[in-house]
Design a protein around this motif. Structure first.
Motif, mmCIF file in Angstrom:
data_model
loop_
_atom_site.group_PDB
_atom_site.id
_atom_site.type_symbol
_atom_site.label_atom_id
_atom_site.label_comp_id
_atom_site.label_asym_id
_atom_site.label_seq_id
_atom_site.Cartn_x
_atom_site.Cartn_y
_atom_site.Cartn_z
ATOM 1 N N GLY A 266 16.305 32.434 -40.769
ATOM 2 C CA GLY A 266 15.903 32.932 -42.078
ATOM 3 C C GLY A 266 16.840 33.969 -42.667
ATOM 4 N N VAL A 267 17.818 34.429 -41.907
ATOM 5 C CA VAL A 267 18.780 35.402 -42.429
ATOM 6 C C VAL A 267 19.665 34.711 -43.465
ATOM 7 C CG1 VAL A 267 20.748 36.880 -41.852
ATOM 8 C CG2 VAL A 267 18.768 36.782 -40.329
ATOM 9 N N LYS A 268 19.792 35.296 -44.631
ATOM 10 C CA LYS A 268 20.524 34.661 -45.735
ATOM 11 C C LYS A 268 22.014 34.975 -45.714
ATOM 12 C CE LYS A 268 16.627 33.075 -47.249
ATOM 13 N NZ LYS A 268 16.286 31.651 -47.012
ATOM 14 N N LYS A 269 22.411 35.988 -44.987
ATOM 15 C CA LYS A 269 23.823 36.380 -44.905
ATOM 16 C C LYS A 269 24.449 35.764 -43.657
ATOM 17 C CE LYS A 269 23.743 39.536 -48.304
ATOM 18 N NZ LYS A 269 24.670 39.605 -49.449
ATOM 19 N N ASN A 270 25.782 35.714 -43.628
ATOM 20 C CA ASN A 270 26.467 35.362 -42.388
ATOM 21 C C ASN A 270 26.156 36.446 -41.360
ATOM 22 O OD1 ASN A 270 27.588 33.198 -43.707
ATOM 23 N ND2 ASN A 270 29.598 34.145 -43.967
ATOM 24 N N ALA A 271 25.817 36.031 -40.152
ATOM 25 C CA ALA A 271 25.384 37.003 -39.156
ATOM 26 C C ALA A 271 25.717 36.515 -37.763
ATOM 27 C CB ALA A 271 23.873 37.249 -39.282
ATOM 28 N N ALA A 272 25.710 37.454 -36.813
ATOM 29 C CA ALA A 272 25.992 37.109 -35.420
ATOM 30 C C ALA A 272 25.296 38.083 -34.490
ATOM 31 C CB ALA A 272 27.495 37.117 -35.157
ATOM 32 N N ILE A 273 24.935 37.582 -33.321
ATOM 33 C CA ILE A 273 24.405 38.412 -32.237
ATOM 34 C C ILE A 273 25.137 38.022 -30.963
ATOM 35 C CG2 ILE A 273 22.413 38.984 -30.801
ATOM 36 C CD1 ILE A 273 20.612 38.457 -33.171
ATOM 37 N N VAL A 274 25.595 39.031 -30.219
ATOM 38 C CA VAL A 274 26.211 38.812 -28.914
ATOM 39 C C VAL A 274 25.451 39.641 -27.894
ATOM 40 C CG1 VAL A 274 28.281 39.106 -27.504
ATOM 41 C CG2 VAL A 274 28.496 38.362 -29.878
ATOM 42 N N ALA A 275 25.202 39.058 -26.724
ATOM 43 C CA ALA A 275 24.573 39.798 -25.627
ATOM 44 C C ALA A 275 25.411 39.627 -24.372
ATOM 45 C CB ALA A 275 23.148 39.302 -25.389
ATOM 46 N N ILE A 276 25.532 40.695 -23.603
ATOM 47 C CA ILE A 276 26.378 40.734 -22.404
ATOM 48 C C ILE A 276 25.604 41.344 -21.248
ATOM 49 C CG2 ILE A 276 28.455 41.819 -21.403
ATOM 50 C CD1 ILE A 276 29.742 41.768 -24.084
ATOM 51 N N ASP A 277 25.903 40.879 -20.048
ATOM 52 C CA ASP A 277 25.426 41.535 -18.834
ATOM 53 C C ASP A 277 26.447 42.615 -18.477
ATOM 54 O OD1 ASP A 277 24.916 42.336 -16.207
ATOM 55 O OD2 ASP A 277 24.187 40.364 -15.607
ATOM 56 N N PRO A 278 26.096 43.909 -18.624
ATOM 57 C CA PRO A 278 27.081 44.974 -18.384
ATOM 58 C C PRO A 278 27.599 45.021 -16.952
ATOM 59 C CG PRO A 278 25.192 45.807 -19.605
ATOM 60 C CD PRO A 278 24.823 44.443 -19.104
ATOM 61 N N SER A 279 26.819 44.518 -16.002
ATOM 62 C CA SER A 279 27.217 44.637 -14.599
ATOM 63 C C SER A 279 28.393 43.740 -14.248
ATOM 64 C CB SER A 279 26.037 44.314 -13.686
ATOM 65 O OG SER A 279 25.686 42.935 -13.772
ATOM 66 N N ASN A 280 28.569 42.650 -14.989
ATOM 67 C CA ASN A 280 29.665 41.724 -14.661
ATOM 68 C C ASN A 280 30.410 41.192 -15.889
ATOM 69 O OD1 ASN A 280 27.823 39.849 -15.717
ATOM 70 N ND2 ASN A 280 27.105 39.227 -13.680
ATOM 71 N N GLY A 281 29.971 41.553 -17.084
ATOM 72 C CA GLY A 281 30.642 41.116 -18.297
ATOM 73 C C GLY A 281 30.269 39.724 -18.772
ATOM 74 N N GLN A 282 29.381 39.054 -18.079
ATOM 75 C CA GLN A 282 29.038 37.693 -18.477
ATOM 76 C C GLN A 282 28.337 37.683 -19.838
ATOM 77 O OE1 GLN A 282 26.895 35.640 -15.384
ATOM 78 N NE2 GLN A 282 28.691 35.530 -14.048
ATOM 79 N N ILE A 283 28.778 36.777 -20.688
ATOM 80 C CA ILE A 283 28.207 36.639 -22.028
ATOM 81 C C ILE A 283 26.925 35.828 -21.921
ATOM 82 C CG2 ILE A 283 28.593 35.774 -24.363
ATOM 83 C CD1 ILE A 283 31.619 36.121 -23.835
ATOM 84 N N LEU A 284 25.809 36.457 -22.271
ATOM 85 C CA LEU A 284 24.498 35.820 -22.134
ATOM 86 C C LEU A 284 24.074 35.091 -23.407
ATOM 87 C CD1 LEU A 284 22.668 38.759 -20.323
ATOM 88 C CD2 LEU A 284 23.891 36.811 -19.291
ATOM 89 N N ALA A 285 24.600 35.521 -24.537
ATOM 90 C CA ALA A 285 24.248 34.882 -25.809
ATOM 91 C C ALA A 285 25.369 35.129 -26.809
ATOM 92 C CB ALA A 285 22.925 35.422 -26.354
ATOM 93 N N ALA A 286 25.575 34.156 -27.670
ATOM 94 C CA ALA A 286 26.519 34.289 -28.788
ATOM 95 C C ALA A 286 25.985 33.395 -29.896
ATOM 96 C CB ALA A 286 27.935 33.888 -28.375
ATOM 97 N N ALA A 287 25.187 33.983 -30.766
ATOM 98 C CA ALA A 287 24.515 33.219 -31.816
ATOM 99 C C ALA A 287 25.142 33.524 -33.169
ATOM 100 C CB ALA A 287 23.024 33.559 -31.845
#
Length: 549
Positions: A266-287
């Motif tokens: 429902g967001v009308k603007k270009n948008a992004a979310i990134v989530a990381i596991d700080p303990s190892n740097g693994q990217i958990l989400a990139a939407a």
């Protein structure tokens, strides 16, 4: 019989065709010169030229094959006994396969009955992304004298077809792109696209790992027989073996990815979310919203006040304490350039460094730039991994904090403007570094990472502790109030980044942070989205609520 091979034996077939054509035209020329009938002369040289009917039919075969080779389907059709049907099918085959090269080599014709000559031939095509494909067939010509027509039927074009069918291309089965649980990754912007026509990955991980996903052969399409009306595949002619491609396994957590994707719904603007596991740097989400450009990992933006985490680290390293008194006036001026706070707010007398960070006071940080050298922010950013090249397993933008070229450049850089650039991935990693206490290079496809980037500097333990407290204060007392009532002890920093040349300037909205009770750091970007606290904040809150729910 159908087969797939190279063009190695083509030249001998071609020479036979050329020799046959030469004999025919020499015979015709001699017939005119000698003033005798064509057939009369042919009979005299039958031992060399072959049956006169074969000779005459061969002329039409040559014309037909040459027209087909050249893609002149109308001329090829006119040489048959059913021009429209022949033109339609040959055009369909050539259009569907789109061969970059077609060669047709004929054997020796043979009379089967009076007025009927048959000739074997081989079609060889170079089909992009499907390889070299060849098949054998037979053509029949009917007629008498010098009037002959190719007897057209579907099986003549390809013996594996029957009327109502044609040849086409089908994308071969590619290996899958997987999440951390081994299931197919549900993220269109990360996965990317495969060209339906060529079968080649053209964006995202499909493009980055095209060779691995297809088995390294470069052949991503198969030649198939299809029903002309329905388009359904009837039979595969090439690529019938098992796929040799290997899947690509990512670190994406489907629950975190789903929570991020839903938060952007429902967001009308270009948008992004990134989530990381700080303990190892693994990217958990990139939407990303909308899907398409992977702005989460590759976008380049001024980070605005979220960069104050780095500036604060530089000031803390120089001895400033979070409890130190720090004024926040309405304006700050550097060499005639005026800086101001959002909505020109001020903080009351007696405010501290922690207060200025939590409420994101630009004027305090701009005035503090006088305490920093031109390289201080560049050097401090190195402890957060900025300035290196990250080996993540896909294409990323890893940020840039140039050495300041002037006092104005340095002042603007303290608040994440000027030439400072970052991606949502970089900003999530900054939050993760504060949480973990040390930079851990992000990764998306660990198996593909050859050498992780190691930061050349490290944050002092006292600096890390102070940053943690200041990011928590942003939520409890400052601009991160959108997260205030959420469990999990969220820590955050808001950002409103100016861009463009309009007056007043347009702004990107940012919020970055991490959870105190779990290994999760994140960033939210809303392009041209207003204010970090009031616009990016609610999206971050929705993301975290989705995870709790």
């Amino acid at each position: 019989m159908t087969h797939s091979d190279s063009y190695g034996d083509y030249s001998s077939h071609r020479r036979r065709r050329s020799r046959g054509r030469t004999i025919v035209w020499v015979v015709a020329a001699l017939a005119v010169t000698a003033g005798i009938g064509y057939w009369g002369y042919s009979t005299l040289v039958a031992d060399e030229v072959s049956d006169p009917q074969v000779v005459a039919a061969t002329v039409e075969f040559e014309k037909f094959f040459d027209a087909w080779e050249a893609g002149d389907v109308r001329r090829a059709g006119r040489l048959t006994n059913t021009p429209d049907k022949a033109e339609s099918l040959i055009k369909s085959v050539m259009t569907n396969l789109e061969p970059s090269k077609t060669e047709i080599s004929a054997g020796t014709g043979e009379r089967r009955a009076e007025g009927e000559v048959e000739i074997p031939f081989t079609v060889k095509m170079a089909v992009p992304r499907a390889g070299d494909y060849a098949w054998d067939s037979k053509a029949k010509a009917v007629g008498s004298g010098d009037k002959w027509k190719i007897e057209f039927h579907t099986e003549m074009v390809h013996p594996e077809m029957v009327p109502g069918q044609t040849l086409a291309l089908e994308s071969r089965d590619r290996a899958a792109i997987l999440d951390k649980n081994g299931e197919e990754l549900q993220s269109a912007s990360l996965v990317g696209l495969v060209d339906a026509r060529t079968g080649k990955g053209v964006s995202g991980l499909e493009a980055f790992y095209d060779e691995q996903l297809t088995g390294g052969s470069g052949l991503s399409r198969s030649v198939v027989v299809v029903d002309r009306q329905s388009g359904h595949v009837v039979k595969k002619l090439t690529g019938t073996g098992p796929s040799q491609g290997k899947p690509v396994r990512t670190t994406i957590d489907p629950l975190v990815q789903g929570a991020a994707a839903e938060a952007l719904t429902g967001v009308k603007k270009n948008a992004a979310i990134v989530a990381i596991d700080p303990s190892n740097g693994q990217i958990l989400a990139a939407a990303n919203m909308p899907s398409g450009m992977n702005r989460a990992l590759e976008g380049r933006y001024p980070p605005g006040s979220t960069f104050k985490v780095v500036t604060a680290a530089a000031l803390l390293k120089q001895g400033m304490k979070p409890s130190d008194r720090a004024d926040c006036p309405k304006f700050a001026t550097v060499n005639g350039q005026r800086f101001e706070n959002q909505d020109q707010f001020v903080l009351p007398a007696g405010s501290t460094f922690r207060d200025n960070f939590a409420h994101s006071c630009n004027t305090f940080f701009v005035n503090s730039s006088a305490k920093l050298s031109g390289s201080t922010l560049h050097d401090t950013a190195e402890a957060f991994g900025i300035g290196g090249t990250w080996d993540v397993g896909t294409t990323t933008y890893d940020g840039s904090v140039p050495v300041a070229g002037s006092a104005n450049d340095k002042a603007a850089s303290t608040i994440g403007q000027a030439r400072v650039q970052a991606s949502p991935l970089v900003m999530a990693s900054i939050a993760a570094t504060v949480k973990e206490g040390v930079f851990k290079q992000p990764s998306l496809v660990p198996a593909a990472v050859k050498k992780r980037y190691e930061a050349p500097a490290r944050l002092d333990a006292g600096v890390v502790d102070a940053l943690r407290g200041m990011m928590r204060a942003t939520v409890t007392d400052g601009a991160g109030r959108a997260l205030r009532d959420l469990p999990g002890e969220p820590h955050a920093k808001t950002g409103t980044a100016e861009f463009g040349t309009e007056t007043p300037p347009r702004t990107h909205a940012w919020m970055i942070g991490y959870q105190g009770d779990r290994n999760l750091a994140w960033s939210v970007l809303l392009e041209d989205g207003g204010s970090g606290g009031s616009d990016a904040g609610p999206i971050a809150a929705k993301f975290l609520k989705n995870l709790i729910g």
